[in-house]
Design a protein around this motif. Structure first.
Motif, PDB file in Angstrom:
ATOM      1  N   LEU A  20      14.068  -1.984  32.871  1.00 18.72           N
ATOM      2  CA  LEU A  20      13.454  -1.064  31.904  1.00 18.72           C
ATOM      3  C   LEU A  20      14.107   0.319  31.946  1.00 18.72           C
ATOM      4  O   LEU A  20      14.354   0.924  30.898  1.00 18.72           O
ATOM      5  CB  LEU A  20      11.959  -0.923  32.207  1.00 18.72           C
ATOM      6  N   ILE A  21      14.389   0.808  33.143  1.00 16.31           N
ATOM      7  CA  ILE A  21      15.033   2.132  33.272  1.00 16.31           C
ATOM      8  C   ILE A  21      16.418   2.096  32.616  1.00 16.31           C
ATOM      9  O   ILE A  21      16.791   2.998  31.867  1.00 16.31           O
ATOM     10  CB  ILE A  21      15.143   2.566  34.760  1.00 16.31           C
ATOM     11  N   ILE A  23      17.518   0.000  30.270  1.00 16.91           N
ATOM     12  CA  ILE A  23      17.420  -0.195  28.808  1.00 16.91           C
ATOM     13  C   ILE A  23      16.962   1.102  28.127  1.00 16.91           C
ATOM     14  O   ILE A  23      17.569   1.569  27.165  1.00 16.91           O
ATOM     15  CB  ILE A  23      16.474  -1.369  28.480  1.00 16.91           C
ATOM     16  N   LEU A  24      15.880   1.698  28.652  1.00 14.39           N
ATOM     17  CA  LEU A  24      15.369   2.936  28.034  1.00 14.39           C
ATOM     18  C   LEU A  24      16.380   4.075  28.159  1.00 14.39           C
ATOM     19  O   LEU A  24      16.537   4.885  27.251  1.00 14.39           O
ATOM     20  CB  LEU A  24      14.049   3.351  28.693  1.00 14.39           C
ATOM     21  N   GLY A  25      17.060   4.132  29.302  1.00 14.17           N
ATOM     22  CA  GLY A  25      17.990   5.238  29.544  1.00 14.17           C
ATOM     23  C   GLY A  25      19.295   5.085  28.804  1.00 14.17           C
ATOM     24  O   GLY A  25      19.797   6.038  28.201  1.00 14.17           O
ATOM     25  N   LEU A  28      18.464   2.527  24.690  1.00 13.56           N
ATOM     26  CA  LEU A  28      17.596   3.161  23.692  1.00 13.56           C
ATOM     27  C   LEU A  28      17.616   4.687  23.774  1.00 13.56           C
ATOM     28  O   LEU A  28      16.997   5.348  22.969  1.00 13.56           O
ATOM     29  CB  LEU A  28      16.163   2.636  23.846  1.00 13.56           C
ATOM     30  N   GLY A  29      18.317   5.232  24.775  1.00 10.51           N
ATOM     31  CA  GLY A  29      18.372   6.690  24.909  1.00 10.51           C
ATOM     32  C   GLY A  29      19.356   7.299  23.917  1.00 10.51           C
ATOM     33  O   GLY A  29      20.267   6.629  23.448  1.00 10.51           O
ATOM     34  N   SER A  38      16.011  10.579  26.936  1.00  9.80           N
ATOM     35  CA  SER A  38      15.480   9.217  27.035  1.00  9.80           C
ATOM     36  C   SER A  38      14.083   9.238  27.658  1.00  9.80           C
ATOM     37  O   SER A  38      13.642  10.259  28.184  1.00  9.80           O
ATOM     38  CB  SER A  38      16.408   8.344  27.875  1.00  9.80           C
ATOM     39  N   PHE A  39      13.443   8.067  27.583  1.00  8.97           N
ATOM     40  CA  PHE A  39      12.104   7.951  28.161  1.00  8.97           C
ATOM     41  C   PHE A  39      12.123   7.069  29.402  1.00  8.97           C
ATOM     42  O   PHE A  39      11.107   6.495  29.790  1.00  8.97           O
ATOM     43  CB  PHE A  39      11.118   7.452  27.097  1.00  8.97           C
ATOM     44  N   SER A  40      13.285   6.999  30.049  1.00 13.88           N
ATOM     45  CA  SER A  40      13.394   6.178  31.263  1.00 13.88           C
ATOM     46  C   SER A  40      12.557   6.755  32.415  1.00 13.88           C
ATOM     47  O   SER A  40      12.344   6.084  33.424  1.00 13.88           O
ATOM     48  CB  SER A  40      14.853   6.034  31.680  1.00 13.88           C
ATOM     49  N   GLN A 153       7.304  15.532  28.392  1.00 12.77           N
ATOM     50  CA  GLN A 153       7.493  14.765  29.629  1.00 12.77           C
ATOM     51  C   GLN A 153       6.293  14.913  30.564  1.00 12.77           C
ATOM     52  O   GLN A 153       5.818  13.932  31.145  1.00 12.77           O
ATOM     53  CB  GLN A 153       8.787  15.222  30.322  1.00 12.77           C
TER      54      GLN A 153
END
Ligand code: FOL
Length: 179
Positions: A20-21, A23-25, A28-29, A38-40, A153
């Protein structure tokens, strides 16, 4: 948990959070040459709550390797791996076996922002791209992002840590994982 051996369930959960970290970072970042958004930090913070500073630091380093191996948009730089370890360790320090209060969420995001986003990253970017440390390209977009992103954040860390039932779920999972 730091000194205990990781059991199979913990390793599986760690794997999901690492993915997840990454992918999000990285997938999808938003990434520009001098700034990433990003939202990692959400899975990072959950990892911190569950696994503590050392394992979260290690998990974030693995996520950095994975993200760079699968979705790299630029060349690898070891400074960002150090950032990943430090960010994981900071989330672990603030949230491992501690209730997520607004004060603690603020303290954690402030520490990450000051140490990583406003100190280390500008140094790495200056080395990486041969720019003067105090150039506009490094600081302009960064300061704007910080002002906008800091409250977002902080709220998300607080929200995911405490307002939702995730806090209880995570703690229950931690108890099960420990037993
Ligand atoms: N090398 C490694 N090992 N990992 C990376 O992720 C990486 N990324 C880049 C280059 N080499 C790498 C791409 N360049 C930021 C800006 C440019 C950049 C990497 C990072 C940056 O501004 N990072 C933010 C944190 C981002 C976040 O919160 O997700 C910062 O302020 O540190």
């Amino acid at each position: 948990m730091n000194t205990k051996k990781l059991n199979a369930r913990m390793i599986a959960l760690m794997g999901i959070l690492i993915a997840l970290i990454a992918i999000l970072g990285k997938m999808l970042g938003i990434e520009t040459q001098f700034l990433t958004i990003s939202f990692s930090f959400v899975p990072t913070m959950i990892m911190g709550m569950l696994f503590g500073p050392l394992w979260t630091g290690i998990g974030c380093v693995l996520a950095d390797f994975l993200g760079m191996a699968l979705f790299a948009k630029s060349s690898f730089f070891i400074g960002f791996t150090f950032n990943a370890f430090l960010a994981g360790a900071i989330y672990g320090w603030f949230f491992y076996q501690k209730p997520v209060t607004l004060k603690r969420a603020l303290g954690c995001v402030l520490t990450i922002t000051l140490v990583i986003n406003l100190c280390l990253t500008p140094i790495w970017l200056s080395i990486m791209y041969g720019q003067p440390l105090f150039s506009w390209v490094i600081w302009g977009p960064r300061l704007i992002k910080t002002v906008i992103f800091f409250p977002i954040q902080t709220c998300l860390v607080y929200f995911f840590g405490s307002v939702t039932t995730l806090d209880r779920i995570v703690r229950r999972a931690a108890i099960k994982l420990n037993s």
